[in-house]
Every structure is written in C-alpha cells, then in structure tokens.
Design an enzyme around this catalytic site. Structure first.
Site, PDB file in Angstrom:
ATOM      1  N   ASP A  48     -24.458  81.737  34.094  1.00 36.18           N
ATOM      2  CA  ASP A  48     -25.579  82.553  33.592  1.00 36.18           C
ATOM      3  C   ASP A  48     -25.985  83.612  34.623  1.00 36.18           C
ATOM      4  O   ASP A  48     -26.236  83.296  35.776  1.00 36.18           O
ATOM      5  CB  ASP A  48     -26.750  81.590  33.330  1.00 36.18           C
ATOM      6  CG  ASP A  48     -27.998  82.273  32.785  1.00 36.18           C
ATOM      7  OD1 ASP A  48     -27.925  83.444  32.358  1.00 36.18           O
ATOM      8  OD2 ASP A  48     -29.054  81.607  32.770  1.00 36.18           O
ATOM      9  N   HIS A  81     -34.571  80.989  33.236  1.00 40.63           N
ATOM     10  CA  HIS A  81     -33.312  81.322  33.907  1.00 40.63           C
ATOM     11  C   HIS A  81     -33.518  81.373  35.417  1.00 40.63           C
ATOM     12  O   HIS A  81     -34.472  81.985  35.898  1.00 40.63           O
ATOM     13  CB  HIS A  81     -32.792  82.679  33.428  1.00 40.63           C
ATOM     14  CG  HIS A  81     -32.559  82.740  31.946  1.00 40.63           C
ATOM     15  ND1 HIS A  81     -31.337  82.447  31.391  1.00 40.63           N
ATOM     16  CD2 HIS A  81     -33.387  83.024  30.920  1.00 40.63           C
ATOM     17  CE1 HIS A  81     -31.418  82.569  30.069  1.00 40.63           C
ATOM     18  NE2 HIS A  81     -32.650  82.922  29.759  1.00 40.63           N
TER      19      HIS A  81
END
Lengths: 553, 553
Positions: B194, B367
C-alpha cells in the site's frame, strides 16, 4: 432620513464574482465587478457573472465603477457590465494604474474602446456626487491593490478588496497603515473586509520569503526547472527571474497570459528583467537543461494551459523529460484539486520531480490571516462590520474575529448577496432584498442559470436522448411510414429488438390517439412522449430525454 | 522455466479499483476486486470497474478470489466479476469473517446467491493449486483487514492490502508483526505494498486517539451533535457510541449503509451497543438536543446521503438548526473537496457549528505513513518490491522509501495497470502488457469507456443538440413539407429567424442533392449534416450535435 446603502451583488456565501453597490442620496458607486469560473455541473458554461439586474434599472444613477485590483474575481465582469449598461453610461472606471491597464487590455479583447478608464493615485481624493472616493494602498498578490474609502455625510465606508499586511513586500511599499489608522481616528462608519483567510490562525508569510526559498530550491536542481504560478502575480514572476539570474539560468515565459501580464507589468515598472535574460519559446532547445528556467501558466491544472499540455506531452515548444523539476508556486483554488493532482501525477509519470507549496515555502497567500483581519479591525475601529469575500463559513469566522477584538455582535452583519445593509444616524439594519445571483456566459451571450438550455444539457448529459419521428397522414392521423428511432448517448446501446418494440409503442399510441380523435400535433407529441418515456424507463431503468416528432404529410 | 506473474489490473496510477492477478503454473489467484467512483467528466456513469477481460479469457484457471477487507475499492466489483465469469466458475471467494459477510450482503443485493464465499481465519493455510494461501492480520479503518501471503515453489508474494501499524487498535488486536517478521526471515520474494500515505512523514496516529478527542468535543457541545463518518468504519462508530454513553446521550443511526454496517458489525461481535442506547430516527424529536448524538452517512458530501440532505433542509427525520454541532470524523477523498465544502458551508448558513479533522484529532487515517511503510519493508525484507495502491506520485515516493531502507533501485518495480511483473530464479522483469483499464457501469449494464454513448453525452452536455427532420418524396427526393427544426440545450436559444435560415439551408442542401442525384438516405443525411453543422457553427460559434433525419414518403 437618507441612509447609506451597501448592497453586495456577489462575493458573499461564495468565493469569487465580487461586486458591491454603495448608494447614498440615490447616487451609486460600484466597487468591483468580478467573475467566477464555472463548476463541473455548469455544463458548457464559460463564465459566471453576478446578476446585475439592479444596476440595469439604475444605470443612470451610477457615478463610477471602482476596481480594487486586477484579478478576474474583481474586474473580470467589466466587459459584460459595460456592454449591457452602455459603455459611456458609466461616467468613469477608476483603479490603480496597473488595475486600469489590465482592465483596458480586457476591454480591448471585447472590442470595447469607448469606456472612460482613469488611473487614480493612492491617497488622492475624487468627488463622485454625494461621495468622496479615495484609494488606500494595500498589499496583495498583484501590485497596485487598494482598499476603497467612500465618504458621505454620514461617514466613511471602507471596502478592503483583497489584502494582507505584508511588512516586506517585494516592491517595498507596505499597506498604508497610517491612512487606515487615520480613518479609524476619524471614526469609520462601516468596514467591509476580506474574509478569505479568516480560518487561518496567525499572520500570513511575506511574499519576500518566497524568493530565497526559490533560490535554495533552484540551487539543488540539476536539470531544467519549470515554475508555474498565476500570471498576474507579477512580484512572484520577478522573484523567479531574480533567482534564475543568481544561478545563471535564462528564463522563458510560456503561456499567453504570462507574456501579456509581464509586458504590462514591465511597461509600468513593476517588473525588471535584465537584458538578454529572456529566451523565446522556440529557442528553448538551444540551451542546456541546467541553464534554463521556464515560467509557465497552468498552476490550477486548467484544461488548455501550457503546463497541462506539457503534462499531456502535447505542448508545441516544451517537451518535459526525466530530470526536469516542476515547481508549483501556487496552491489549488478550492474545486481545482483534482485537475492539479492529475497534472502532478502525469508529471511524475513522465519522470519529472514535482515540488509544491507543501514541500517548501515557495508560495505565500495574498490574503491576510486571522491576526491581520484583527489588525485591520483595530486600525480602522469601525462602528459596523460586514464581512466580505467569503463563503458562509469564512463570514462566520470573520464575525468571531470581530467579536474577539471587542465589537458588539449586534454591530457585525453576516450578509448575503442581494441583502442591502442600510446605515443612518439611528443605526444599521438590513433592507429588503434585491435581485442577486448568477448569470452565465454561454458562448458570447449571457443568460439565466435557470435557463432551459442548461437544464436540458444536464438531462442529456446524464442519460442521452431518444428521438422518434412519426410520419402521419393528414387525413386520418395514422402512420404513413414506419417510425424512425434515433438515439444518442443512451446507456446500454439499444438493440434491434428494443427499436422494434419502440416502434410498436409508437404505432399503438398513434392508433389510440386516432381513436380518441387527438389530431393536434402538440397533443399527439405529448401522448407519444408520455407513452415512450414510460416504456423506456421500464426497459432501461434510466430517463433519457424522449423527443417525439410528428410530421404530417 | 515457470515464473510467478503478478499482474495488477487496477490500483496503480490511480486511487481505487484495486485488483491483482497472481499466477503460477497457469493457475490464478485474484487478490481484491475493487471499484472506483466516477469523476465529474464521466457523465451519467454510476461506477468504474477494472477491465477484467484478462480474467474472462482465463476464467477456468481461477483457483480463488481473495479479498483483503470490506471496502468498496477492494470488494465492490465482485458482483459484476462473478456475474460475468459465472458465479460458480470461481471455486471460492476467501476473506476474513466481516469481509465475507459484507461481500455476501453485496451479492445478495445483486441477487447472486450461488457463489461460494468462505471466511478464512488469519494464519490458517489453504492449498490453492500451486499456491498456499494465508491471511495475515493487519490493522486498518475496518475490522478483519488482512494481508494476503501466496506461496509457491519460487517463494512468497505478500499483497498487503490497506494497512497501518496501529499499536493500540480499538479491538486490541494489532497487526501480526510476528508473522510478518517470520515471512521476512524465511525470505519474502515480492512485496506489493500500500502506497496511499507514502507522502506523509512519520507514523499515523492510532485509531484510539479519536475516542478521547470525541469525548472532549462532545463535552463542550451544548446542543445536538451530528457525527458523520464512513459507515464501514465500525470502530469509529463504536467510539462515537462510547463517547455518547459517557456523556449520557442517546444515539440515532441515520442512513441505510450506516444501519446495515452496524448490524453486520454487531452480529459478528465487532461493535457493542449498550441496551436502550439506540433511538430510531422517528423518535429523535422526543429527546432534548443535549441528550442526543446522531451518527450519519454523508462524510464525503455524497449527493443523496443523509447529511447532504440535512444540509439542504431536505431530510425527512432530521431538521438541523442553530446550536447543532456537526462533526466530520473523516477527511474528503481527493475529488470530493468541493462537495464536502458545499455541505459544510450550507451547515454554517443554517447556523450549525462545524468541526472537522483540521480543528481537532477526530479522525485517524487507516493507511500507514512513510515510517510504517519502512517498518513493513524492514519486517518482511523482500527481494523485490512493487508499490501498490497509489497514483504515480505515491508509487514514486514509496519507491524512494524502499531505497531509503536499503533496497537496490533495480529491485523496486514502479508498475502500471496491465503490466505484469514476472519473477523466477534468475530474477524479476516486466512481461508484455495485458489489457487493462476501466469499464463503466451505466445503469445495470457494463461497457467500454470509449463507448459512443459517453462521447455523445459529453458533446450533448457541452452544446446541446439540433435535430432537423426533412420529409422528402420517394419519387424525386424533394421536400414534401417544410423541415422541422428542434433544439435542446443549445446555447443562446435560437430565434425564429435562425430557424427559418436553417430551413433554407436544408432546402438548398436537398435541392443540391437532388441535382447530384444523391438519393440514398444515409448519404442525404451526411450532406445535410455537413451543411447544417457548418452553418450552425458560423452563426453560434458553438458545435452542438447536429442530427438530420430524412423521412421518405
């Protein structure tokens, strides 16, 4: 008793299209005539202007239009306003020298050459009917910015325009705090102040911090440098040129508005470019990468701008490559984030390095932060305040700042476009609403946003259009030839079977209409429309525009 | 020699529609099947899916689809993919228990009830042809998030999904760093990680900091409180409920997806709500303002969401007023800024106070920031890295982070959708491109973005449409009745004179065609189109769609 009326026609509850009518004894001074750029839902619309119906009806009462500075959101609507009111109906348009030069260039593009534009030096008084007008020098992201002081018997109203209190502006001329303080000592009646950065705490950084930051950044770049910024930010362009000069790089100006603004700024002495420094676009490739700085339009990711075209590898003169550094010396205006992000991402994809204001202090806002708005309030000590230039959030936050420096909440008026504030010796209060809103520039014409064309375009853009042409006999209203079915932009391309079914619906409709002796074409089309729209929705679960055309032969 | 192929079909060079094909010995495991929401220029389009043509051709080779977590950008395309490939063609869909529950609920809405969905507990191994599959527990803004480890003879590839290293997650279960470290010790072949927050320095704040911040904020509110957040952020909703409980306020859940997700979360034990705490929407008015917290959808300003309707004074159950505080416990996804700002401004206009993540730590990203991406790299010590989930900027920045922790630049692969990375014992290299891109969901159907309908809609949305119906005689091709001219959405409404002129153009065209013996309808229409388009552009300086229809009688 006569009252002073301040009627905002734009700039409240929104960012952009600033325009205000100041009125006393039935005479009018207009401060700013700005525009806005359309949002994505205003399909095919080119520009948004304030609705100035009020001024059409009162054109004969206008003493002057005064422009605070040369940005589009303060001067951009001038060509349309002058064309509609009559170029010579407005006796005079005032502004600082650069402001007037930019306005003139804009009017020239519209072939309006009759208007009377006059540069008014800061601090000089002009009589305009019941008003005395004075421009008070302010600092902003364009030279020659001014606040507008309008004095009548009742007192003075100050419309600040856009401003910051830059203590070290690039041209060395800070805002005229002395005159502001004097206005305060004399007792200011009403302050209409910029709210743009009411949500940012502290003081804004000076424009002068940008120059050294650019120089530091340039010194670390080994390849070519592309700087993008607003073309009207002449001091910014100056600082880019100065930094390039220190590092012995040439400068090339790319984009029509960049060249135009630099030319105007140069002719008025706002920008100095050393001899031999500028390189025309066509000679860019004659210089090694480390000897060149390109200054380009496109900091907002505008569709046809130079930088956007470079990012799409579609610019005739500049081909970007690995090792180039692109410097965004500007921040995205709200609403432009996606366009800017897309441009940045394409630049990364090409292999450029990208530096934005988030990475280094290479941009300074032209609007004062919260402490500067308080400083303004403390300098001019107004009896009443009406926050200007801001959406409702910023108007609300500006109100809180006014309360923080000691104003009584009932003396701060949170306004809206079209709502006039009326001030007289007994106090200030809202007057009854006047027409205000948006008008759209659609091609060369202007029109109402409620306008059918735009509503139709929204409908067409969502689900497309079905056109059915039925040819019927004049005698009995029955179909003469099979209906024609045409569609454009309809989701899930209709197949032959659907077209056949539609023809069957048309025939059934026509037969029913004939039976009911409906022969009037308009009525026939209505019947067909209703039957077809229902059928199409049943089948497609969408609502394309359905347009039946009945031709009688 | 057989190589391991990792083919991203979505999520690279963009944010959203994550989908990856992992292939070994001709057998396929698909990791994630996400969607994206359309941008403003995708007129009338409902959803954007990854182009999965590659999988259509290889449907028989699919061992399984594995979903990392229940967000739309990882699971949203599942109904379309299963419908197109055949619901039972894909042997099994794996994911954590909540992920599978959310996927099942989504498939139910699409009446797909045949698919074989199986919840796979973290750490359990499953054999899938040449692969061994394991889910490794991660923390993110939705429970049951996992990284996917796929092991074949050549080694292990780890697709992280979305993750952060939250040391104090709300449910007390941190990411399984121990297993990640073990994978690193065994020698990870490839990390697909990610990149969403690669541009943010440091570590992300823990989700647990949000609860106390909400409690502080609630304690200072005297009126009603409305909190908006992503409905899938079940731990966030839990923290809102906990803060409300401490302050003795009831909670009402508003918005269909909010109620649905809370129900699923509750049934799986991810959320605990004290008895009597929840108030149905219709009973809101029975409670005094200071006893109520409303939890609502609409944090992104979505057009039909509950909060947006409240801001437009158009919600059936909740009427906001002066004194209400609206808390945005979320940040706008890029592209949604304008919609969120509009909503905020309308709330201010109503008189609400608005608190966003800029004002208080009431939101934590799901995130990991730069240091967490480095921690991941140091834990799993991959031989090769392919940054995932990010536009080109973030992929580039993730690459720099990998280099910062010591990876050789040639071992970091900055990919694109459709470009497969092939790894074998000799090394890693790009394979030849496969079809990839977008497909659009337009109503119930799916189609190509290059599709004519969308191109037509863009044209219609900019300048509208002119339709001219000419009725000609079968005998000699001459006009039988005067042409019908119809327009919709055309700038500057054409007047009677223009319509007459258009009729004259049509007659002239038809006469010329008759002379030249052009009788074929398609050719006639082409001639008419060219003449009309030229005339309309001359007169309007715009290019509406021009659609001539010739009917022969």
């Amino acid at each position: 008793m006569t009252s002073l009326r301040v009627l905002p026609l734009g700039g409240l509850g929104e960012i952009g299209k600033n325009m205000t009518v100041v009125e006393y004894e039935d005479r009018i001074v207009v401060v700013d005539v700005g525009l806005r750029f359309p949002t994505a839902d205003m399909m095919g619309i080119d520009l948004v202007l304030p609705d100035f119906t009020y001024l059409r009806e009162r054109a004969q009462d206008i003493e002057a239009i005064v422009i605070t500075h040369g940005h589009e959101d303060h001067v951009g609507a001038l060509p349309w306003v002058l064309r509609e009111l009559g170029e010579t109906t407005v006796p005079v348009v005032y502004g600082g020298p650069l402001t007037v030069a930019m306005a003139r260039s804009k009017l020239d593009e519209h072939k309006l050459r009759e208007a009377n534009l006059e540069a008014l030096p800061d601090g000089e008084m002009v009589r305009l009917g019941p008003f005395e007008l004075e421009l008070v020098h302010m600092t902003h992201s364009i030279p020659d910015s001014a606040a507008v002081a309008l004095t009548c018997e009742l007192g003075t109203v100050l419309v600040t325009g856009d401003y910051k209190f830059d203590q070290t502006p690039v041209d060395g001329i800070p805002a005229d705090v002395s005159r502001l303080a004097e206005l305060g000592r004399e007792g200011l009646l009403l302050l209409c102040g910029d709210s743009t950065n009411a949500d940012r705490p502290g003081f804004s950084p000076s424009e002068s911090v940008v120059g050294p930051a650019l120089e530091d950044l340039f010194a670390r770049c080994e390849g070519r440098i592309v700087v993008t910024s607003f073309a009207s930010n002449i001091h910014r362009v100056q600082q880019v040129i100065d930094a390039a000069a220190v590092l012995d790089r040439k400068v090339s100006l790319i984009g029509r508005s960049m060249r135009k603004n630099v030319n105007i700024g140069r002719s008025l002495g706002h920008i100095e470019i050393p001899e031999g420094m500028l390189v025309p676009a066509r000679e860019i490739d004659d210089f090694p990468d480390h000897k060149l700085v390109i200054v380009s339009t496109g900091s907002q990711g505008e569709p046809l701008s130079a930088l956007r075209r470079m990012a799409h590898r579609d610019h005739p003169a500049v081909e970007l490559h690995d090792g180039d550094t692109v410097v965004f010396s500007a921040t995205p205006i709200p609403g432009n984030e996606r366009a800017v992000n897309d441009t940045v991402d394409r630049l990364y994809h090409i292999g450029c390095d990208v530096v934005t204001a988030a990475d280094a202090p290479i941009h300074a806002s032209g609007h004062g932060y919260a402490e500067e708005l308080k400083l303004m309030l403390n300098l001019v000590r107004p009896r009443y305040v009406m926050p200007f230039h801001g959406d409702f959030k910023r108007i609300h936050l500006h109100t809180r700042l006014a309360e923080a420096v000691g104003l009584d909440p009932k003396d701060v008026f949170q306004g809206e476009n079209g709502r006039p504030l009326q001030v007289d010796e007994r106090g200030a209060r809202w007057g009854s609403r006047e027409q205000a809103g948006m008008i759209f520039v659609d091609g060369v014409d202007i029109g109402d946003p409620a306008d059918v064309a735009l509503r139709d375009r929204r409908m067409l853009s969502a689900d497309g259009i079905f056109i059915v042409v039925a040819t019927v006999s004049e005698q009995d209203g029955r179909s003469v030839v099979p209906p024609e079915v045409i569609f454009r932009g309809v989701p899930s391309e209709p197949d032959g079977q659907l077209v056949e079914e539609i023809c069957a619906v048309v025939d059934a409709s026509l037969a029913r209409a004939a039976q009911e002796e409906i022969r009037e074409i308009d009525l026939l089309q209505e019947v067909l429309h209703d039957d077809l729209a229902e059928f199409v929705y049943e089948r497609l679960r969408r609502r394309p525009m359905v347009l039946p055309v009945v031709v009688e032969v």
